[in-house]
Design an enzyme around this catalytic site. Structure first.
Site, mmCIF file in Angstrom:
data_model
loop_
_atom_site.group_PDB
_atom_site.id
_atom_site.type_symbol
_atom_site.label_atom_id
_atom_site.label_comp_id
_atom_site.label_asym_id
_atom_site.label_seq_id
_atom_site.Cartn_x
_atom_site.Cartn_y
_atom_site.Cartn_z
ATOM 1 N N HIS A 533 -7.232 7.755 -15.022
ATOM 2 C CA HIS A 533 -6.780 6.391 -15.303
ATOM 3 C C HIS A 533 -7.322 5.869 -16.636
ATOM 4 C CE1 HIS A 533 -6.341 5.620 -10.668
ATOM 5 N NE2 HIS A 533 -5.329 6.317 -11.159
ATOM 6 N N HIS A 575 -5.003 1.831 -9.134
ATOM 7 C CA HIS A 575 -4.309 2.871 -9.896
ATOM 8 C C HIS A 575 -3.434 2.221 -10.971
ATOM 9 C CE1 HIS A 575 -5.514 6.127 -7.051
ATOM 10 N NE2 HIS A 575 -5.799 5.020 -6.361
#
Length: 600
Positions: A533, A575
Site C-alpha cells: 500500500h 486498503h
C-alpha cells in the site's frame, strides 16, 4: 501482439458487442496524433482519468501503460490465484533497500505491470477509508473538498454491490444504504467457510474488544465485518475490467501498452513556471525515444513508486539532490519522493482440530485441478475468494495514554480509524514459512494501518529503465512496533474466545515463543513484510511539505498533474485501491470543470 489481436482478445472476453477506439502494443501508430490529455499509468487513478475524461466526445485522451494488455489472463482473473502474482510477469518486480527495522532484510515490493496496474494483481480488498482519514486530508491541504462530507457523493457513488458468486443471502453482511450504483462492481465472499460462524460468534462473545461492524465502508471502520472485495461473478475486478472497459468503445481514447514513460519535459513557460506538457517514452532501454505533447495536461498516474521516479528523472524534485546525481533541475520541489507511507504486516497461524481448511488445495493436486475446473465452468468454488472473508479494524484501548507512554501522539486520523487490521484465513499463512507437510491451520494477517514511519523514493540510477531506490522504512518507528505488538496480542485474544474452544489447538511456529515486548519485537522484525500500500510520495500539502496543490497540480508547473496514491498526504487506515479511485473521481470532475457533485 498486434492491435488486431489485442482487440480480438478483449472483444471475445468482454462480449462480441464491445467495440474499441484504439489499443496499440507500441507507440508507432500514435506519434502523429494529437491529444488533449496524456495519462501515464493504467492503474486505479489512470483508469478513472482515461474513462472519465473521454466521456466528453470532443476530448482526445491517450493512456500510456508500461506493462502489457493481458489483463484478462486467467492468473489475474481467478481471485484465488492472487498470491501467485507477486514476482510474475505482471509485476514490476521491485525490491526495497535493506530495511533497518526488519533486521536489514531486503523485501520484494510488488507493483502491477499490466493494464489495471496494481488493481490487476492485488488481493482485491475494497476499503473506502474513514471520516477521520479524509477530514485530515482536508486539514493538511486547506481544501474542504477533500473532507468526508464533501467527498461523500464520490465515495457512495463509486461502487455497486453485486451478488456473491454463490448467490447466498447477504442480509446482515453489509449495509445497502451506504452503497450506490457506480462503475466499480464489488461483492461479499462467494464461498462460505467453516470458520465464518466462529468469527461472527466471537463478536457476540467479546463485543467490547471485537464489536461487529455491519459495513466498514460506512465511514467508520472500527470493528469486525465481512470483507468487501473487487470481485464480480467470481472474477477479479480491476480498473481495466471496470473503468476502462466502459470506455473501450470510444474513438477519442487511445491506449498504448508496453511503453515506458522516461520523463516529462517543458514545452514553454508561463511567467516563472515551466509548461510541462511534453512526454518522452520508449519501449526498451536501447530502443528509440519518442515524444508527444498534450494540448491541455499531462497526468501522472504511474503510482507511488513510478510517479516520483518519473518526476525526479525529469528534473522535478529537490534541486540540490538532483544536481548531485547529474540531473538538471527544472523545478525545485523537495517533497517529491519523500513521505513514503505503507502498511507493514505479518501473519501468525494456529493448528486446528479440523481437516476442512484451504490447506487442502495446496497439498492435493487432484483437488486443486477439480476446483480450477469448477471455476472455469461456472466461476464458483473456493477460488472465488480473495484475501480474507472477514477483517477487523481495531483501535488500541485508552490510546491517548498508550501513545503518551511512548512519548508521541496518536498516529491515527481519529476514532473512526483503526490502528491495526486483522484479516482471517481458513488455512496456513505464517509469514516467511512454507506450508507444513501435515496439520491444518487458521491464520491472521496483522497489519499496522496507522503507521508513523516515513520513507522515500530516490534514484538508484539516472537510467529510466533502472528501478528506483525504495525505502518504506518499515518498523523504524517504536510506535509502529508497539502497534504491531498490540495487533498480535489482539489476534491471540480473538482465538481465545469460547467460539474457538475445541477448534484451536495451539499457536504454530516461531510466534508461539514470542510473549514479552522484546520477543514480539524480534519476531516482528524478522517476519514483517509489505501489504503493498505505498502512498504519499508526491503528496498534496501546504508549504515545502507538499509537492501538489489541493487540485493535484504539481507545484511550480503548468499543465502537469498527479492523480494516484502518491498524492495522499496521509495513508488511509485501510486498503488503498478504493481511496485511489475516490481521489481520481474528484480529480476528473475538477479537470472537466463539472463542479463538486458526483453524477455516478
Amino acid at each position: 501482439m498486434t492491435r488486431l489481436a489485442i482487440t480480438c482478445l478483449i472483444t471475445a472476453a468482454l462480449g462480441a458487442t464491445q467495440a474499441f477506439g484504439a489499443l496499440f502494443d507500441g507507440p508507432a501508430d500514435i506519434l502523429n496524433r494529437t491529444y488533449d490529455y496524456i495519462v501515464v499509468g493504467a492503474g486505479a487513478g489512470g483508469g478513472v482519468m482515461a474513462s472519465r475524461l473521454s466521456e466528453d466526445p470532443h476530448t482526445h485522451v491517450l493512456l500510456i501503460e508500461a506493462g502489457g494488455s493481458d489483463f484478462l489472463n486467467i492468473n489475474l482473473s481467478v481471485p484465488g490465484f492472487a498470491p501467485t502474482l507477486p514476482g510474475s510477469q505482471f509485476d514490476w518486480n521491485f525490491t526495497t533497500v535493506p530495511q533497518a527495522g526488519l533486521d536489514d532484510r531486503i523485501i520484494n515490493y510488488p507493483r502491477g505491470f499490466v493494464l489495471g496496474g496494481s488493481t490487476s494483481i492485488n488481493q482485491m480488498a475494497f476499503n473506502r477509508g474513514t471520516k477521520d482519514d479524509y477530514d485530515r486530508w482536508a486539514r493538511v491541504t486547506g481544501d474542504d473538498g477533500w473532507s468526508f462530507h464533501k467527498l461523500y457523493p464520490f465515495i457512495k457513488g463509486m461502487d455497486t454491490v453485486t451478488p456473491p458468486a454463490d448467490h447466498h443471502n447477504t442480509t446482515g453482511e453489509f449495509d445497502p444504504a451506504v452503497h450506490g450504483h457506480g462503475l466499480l462492481p464489488i461483492s461479499l465472499p462467494g464461498f462460505l467457510l467453516p470458520t465464518d460462524d466462529k468469527i461472527i460468534e466471537t463478536t457476540d462473545e467479546l463485543p467490547e474488544q471485537f464489536p461487529f461492524n455491519l459495513d466498514y465502508n460506512s465511514g467508520d471502520t472500527v470493528g469486525v465485518g465481512w470483507s468487501q472485495q473487487t470481485i464480480q461473478d467470481g472474477r477479479r475486478v480491476s480498473s481495466a475490467t471496470s473503468y476502462l472497459a466502459a470506455a473501450f468503445n470510444r474513438s477519442n481514447l487511445d491506449i498504448v501498452v508496453n511503453t515506458h514513460v522516461t520523463k516529462v519535459f517543458p514545452v514553454g513557460s508561463e511567467g516563472h513556471n515551466p509548461v510541462v506538457r511534453g512526454v518522452q517514452f520508449s519501449q526498451s532501454a536501447d530502443g528509440p525515444l519518442y515524444t508527444l505533447q498534450a494540448i491541455k495536461e499531462v497526468i501522472l498516474s504511474a503510482g507511488s513508486v513510478k510517479t516520483p521516479h518519473i518526476l525526479l528523472l525529469s528534473g522535478i524534485g529537490d534541486a540540490a539532490y538532483l544536481s548531485s546525481v547529474g540531473i538538471n533541475p527544472i523545478v525545485d520541489l523537495p517533497a517529491v519522493g519523500q513521505n513514503l507511507q505503507d502498511h507493514p504486516y505479518l501473519r501468525i497461524s494456529w493448528l486446528v482440530n479440523s481437516t476442512d481448511t484451504l490447506d487442502n488445495l495446496q497439498r492435493n493436486a487432484t483437488l486443486a485441478a477439480a476446483v480450477l475446473a469448477e471455476w472455469q465452468t461456472n466461476q464458483t468454488g473456493p477460488l472465488v475468494l480473495g484475501g480474507g472473508s472477514q477483517r477487523a479494524f481495531l483501535r488500541i484501548n485508552d490510546s491517548d495514554a498508550f501513545f503518551a507512554s511512548l512519548g508521541t501522539s496518536d498516529p491515527s486520523a481519529g476514532p473512526t480509524s483503526g490502528h491495526y487490521e486483522l484479516i482471517t484465513r481458513n488455512g496456513f499463512g505464517a509469514t516467511r514459512q512454507a506450508l507444513p507437510a501435515e496439520g491444518h491451520f487458521f491464520s491472521f494477517t496483522i497489519a499496522v494501518v496507522s503507521p508513523s514511519a516515513r520513507g522515500n523514493i530516490t534514484l538508484a540510477s539516472t537510467d529510466p529503465f533502472a528501478a528506483p531506490a525504495i525505502n518504506p522504512n518499515f518498523l523504524a518507528s517504536p510506535v509502529d512496533l508497539a502497534i504491531m505488538r498490540s495487533g498480535i496480542r489482539a489476534a491471540r485474544a480473538f482465538v481465545s474466545a469460547p467460539a474457538w474452544s475445541g477448534y484451536i489447538l495451539s499457536e504454530f511456529g516461531p510466534s508461539a515463543d514470542a510473549h514479552t515486548d522484546d520477543e514480539l519485537d524480534a519476531f516482528s522484525r524478522n517476519n514483517t513484510d509489505t501489504i503493498d500500500h505505498p502512498v504519499g510520495t508526491v503528496a498534496m500539502g501546504k508549504g515545502v511539505a507538499g509537492a501538489l496543490e489541493p487540485d493535484l497540480k504539481v507545484k511550480g508547473t503548468v499543465g502537469l498533474r498527479v492523480v494516484d496514491a502518491s498524492a495522499f498526504p496521509f495513508i488511509i487506515s485501510g486498503h488503498t485501491q478504493g481511496p485511489t479511485y475516490i481521489l481520481a473521481e474528484r480529480a476528473a470532475r475538477l479537470i472537466r470543470g463539472l463542479g463538486e457533485e458526483s453524477t455516478v
